[in-house]
Design an enzyme around this catalytic site. Structure first.
Site, PDB file in Angstrom:
ATOM      1  N   HIS A 163      14.521 -10.607  18.076  1.00 16.63           N
ATOM      2  CA  HIS A 163      14.823 -10.779  19.622  1.00 16.63           C
ATOM      3  C   HIS A 163      14.246  -9.560  20.327  1.00 16.63           C
ATOM      4  CE1 HIS A 163      17.968  -7.592  20.000  1.00 16.63           C
ATOM      5  NE2 HIS A 163      18.529  -8.555  19.025  1.00 16.63           N
ATOM      6  N   CYS A 179      20.232  -6.899  14.014  1.00 14.82           N
ATOM      7  CA  CYS A 179      19.341  -7.805  14.485  1.00 14.82           C
ATOM      8  C   CYS A 179      17.866  -6.965  14.397  1.00 14.82           C
ATOM      9  CB  CYS A 179      19.444  -8.140  15.947  1.00 14.82           C
ATOM     10  SG  CYS A 179      20.677  -9.293  15.731  1.00 14.82           S
TER      11      CYS A 179
END
Length: 203
Positions: A163, A179
């Site tokens: 992301h 992440c």
């Protein structure tokens, strides 16, 4: 004459005092909720962001791999993501990765794509942060202030994503909860060029 001398000395003292108190402002510090200490950077966050953008600029490179075009390969040690292309090429992007204790590797697939994604912190994360005195929202609407940034690519059934970020300085660093972070413009570019079902290899 003495008046001029006093003024001159006073000006020199002011300059020295200014230097002593202003010079450290070029350094930067960011609060680390895990260690409950300030992480000191040689540059301010803004300068660190500029440095990261210079070092981790998106680039098409020669890249040898046995993986098929369309595959994403993530090198967590070197802090690069490679999107494999035809003819022995790959688009290389700079990334931020999981901090100590949150590293992981394996093979997944892109199962979902989202523009300006909303953020629902896992309960485990909310409990962990609550112990440190930080209250996370149960849900945060997508937008420029959302930690997930402009785009998100969801990895299998895991809680992990590739992301964007609101913290450009974090690209090239190990600071996330697992992440993979990218500059917003980079994750937007990748988003437009990757398909649902694409293979993702995390090394």
């Amino acid at each position: 004459m003495r008046g001029h001398l006093r003024k001159g000395i006073f000006a020199v003292i002011c300059t020295l005092v200014s230097f002593v108190f202003v010079a450290p402002a070029s350094a930067g510090k960011l609060w680390n909720p895990d260690t409950r200490q300030w992480d000191i950077f040689p540059d301010s966050p803004a300068m660190a962001s500029n440095s990261a953008r210079r070092k981790f600029k998106r680039k098409l490179i020669t890249y040898r791999t046995n993986e098929k075009p369309g595959t994403i390969i993530i090198d967590t040690e070197k802090r690069y993501l490679y999107h494999v292309q035809e003819s022995g090429k790959a688009m290389r992007y700079g990334i931020g990765v999981g901090r100590e204790g949150f590293e992981w590797n394996g093979t997944e697939r892109i199962t979902r794509k989202a523009k300006w994604p909303g953020w629902t912190p896992p309960e485990e994360m909310r409990r962990r942060e609550a112990k440190k005195g930080r209250t996370l929202p149960r849900y945060m609407k997508g937008g420029p202030d959302n930690p997930l940034g402009a785009r998100a690519l969801y990895l299998g059934a895991t809680i992990y994503r590739i992301h964007g970020t609101t913290e450009d300085w974090s690209i090239g660093r190990a600071v996330s909860s697992g992440c993979i972070r990218m500059f917003n413009e980079d994750v937007s570019y990748l988003y437009d060029n990757v398909d649902i079902g694409a293979k993702v290899v995390v090394n």
